[in-house]
Design an enzyme around this catalytic site. Structure first.
Site, PDB file in Angstrom:
ATOM      1  N   LYS A  29      13.923   8.542  -1.710  1.00 35.11           N
ATOM      2  CA  LYS A  29      12.597   8.832  -1.157  1.00 35.11           C
ATOM      3  C   LYS A  29      13.145   8.998   0.424  1.00 35.11           C
ATOM      4  O   LYS A  29      13.784   8.164   0.997  1.00 35.11           O
ATOM      5  CB  LYS A  29      11.644   7.753  -1.236  1.00 35.11           C
ATOM      6  CG  LYS A  29      10.197   8.336  -1.051  1.00 35.11           C
ATOM      7  CD  LYS A  29       9.157   6.863  -1.442  1.00 35.11           C
ATOM      8  CE  LYS A  29       7.892   7.061  -1.043  1.00 35.11           C
ATOM      9  NZ  LYS A  29       6.918   5.920  -1.504  1.00 35.11           N
TER      10      LYS A  29
HETATM   11  O1  G3P Z   1       3.448   5.477  -1.554  1.00 37.17           O
HETATM   12  C1  G3P Z   1       2.903   5.130  -0.184  1.00 37.17           C
HETATM   13  C2  G3P Z   1       1.409   4.501  -0.350  1.00 37.17           C
HETATM   14  O2  G3P Z   1       1.751   3.298  -1.002  1.00 37.17           O
HETATM   15  C3  G3P Z   1       1.171   4.047   1.090  1.00 37.17           C
HETATM   16  O3  G3P Z   1      -0.242   3.835   0.605  1.00 37.17           O
HETATM   17  O4  G3P Z   1      -2.220   2.369   1.174  1.00 37.17           O
HETATM   18  O5  G3P Z   1      -0.130   2.136   2.771  1.00 37.17           O
HETATM   19  O6  G3P Z   1      -1.593   4.149   2.774  1.00 37.17           O
HETATM   20  P1  G3P Z   1      -1.115   3.169   2.075  1.00 37.17           P
END
Ligand code: G3P
Length: 217
Positions: free
Chosen positions: A83
């Site tokens: 990633k």
């Molecule tokens: O894979 C990236 C994702 O988990 C980010 O999520 O909720 O931190 O925006 P969030």
């Protein structure tokens, strides 16, 4: 739509994977921090449990070190996807890893132009963050259909991996907008099966069946 789990809870990932419902797993530095575990160990374990792609994120910001870290991560297991953030250095590293046949997931995607660059660089996946766009009062899922249109115009093989999913409705919208993959936090995945009418309907059928006095086996 493929279903990935966004997290590192080994026991829960094992449980859902055994049910044949999980196509892959994604992690990021925040998930690794929360796990309190060593990243290499977490990724090795996840890559054994799940046969599909397991995303492991680099920490470097310069392309040379990203490539070095990416190669190291890809050597953990055949199903590890590296990633990388969508920056110029990330794109350079993506193209270098692509040329070595290493699967790349370009993350932190917030625009069609970023997704276009990720596809040109040879990414296997691009990760639009729909929840974080919603946080800015934008329509996160619309980015999915926009990217889908651009990718289909030019037949790019890069898959859209919707990330930053915060609600059950996000999962539905990702599927409606034709995302190839949705990576879902484990607590939201656990709630996907729930519906109060399923619960009440099942209680009624169970009570009525008992009244018949019959048994099937
Ligand atoms: O894979 C990236 C994702 O988990 C980010 O999520 O909720 O931190 O925006 P969030």
């Amino acid at each position: 739509m493929q279903l990935f789990l966004d997290g590192s809870d080994i026991e829960k990932i094992r449980k859902f994977s055994k049910l044949g419902l999980i196509d892959g797993v994604t992690t990021n530095p925040s998930i690794i921090l929360k796990s309190g575990k060593n990243m290499i160990e977490v990724i090795s374990e996840l890559a054994e449990i799940v046969s599909g792609s397991v995303s492991a994120e680099v920490s470097a910001l310069d392309s040379e070190t990203m490539i070095e870290e990416g190669i190291k991560l890809s050597e953990i297991a055949k199903n590890v996807t590296v990633k990388l953030p969508i920056t110029w250095d990330g794109l350079a590293a993506c193209n270098a890893l692509y040329k070595k046949d290493i699967s790349v997931n370009m993350t932190l995607c917030f625009s069609v132009s970023q997704a276009l660059l990720a596809a040109k660089a040879g990414a296997e996946y691009v990760s639009p963050f729909i929840g974080r766009l919603d946080d800015l009062n934008l329509k996160g899922v619309e980015l999915i259909s926009d990217i889908k249109l651009v990718y289909s115009n030019y037949k790019f093989p890069t898959k859209i991996l919707a990330a930053s999913i915060r609600t059950i409705n996000h999962v539905k919208e990702c599927a409606r907008h034709g995302s190839d993959v949705a990576t879902i936090p484990i607590d939201i995945f656990e709630r996907l099966v729930k519906h109060p009418l399923t619960d009440s309907g099942l209680s009624q059928f169970t009570a009525d069946w008992e009244k018949t006095g019959q048994s099937i086996i």
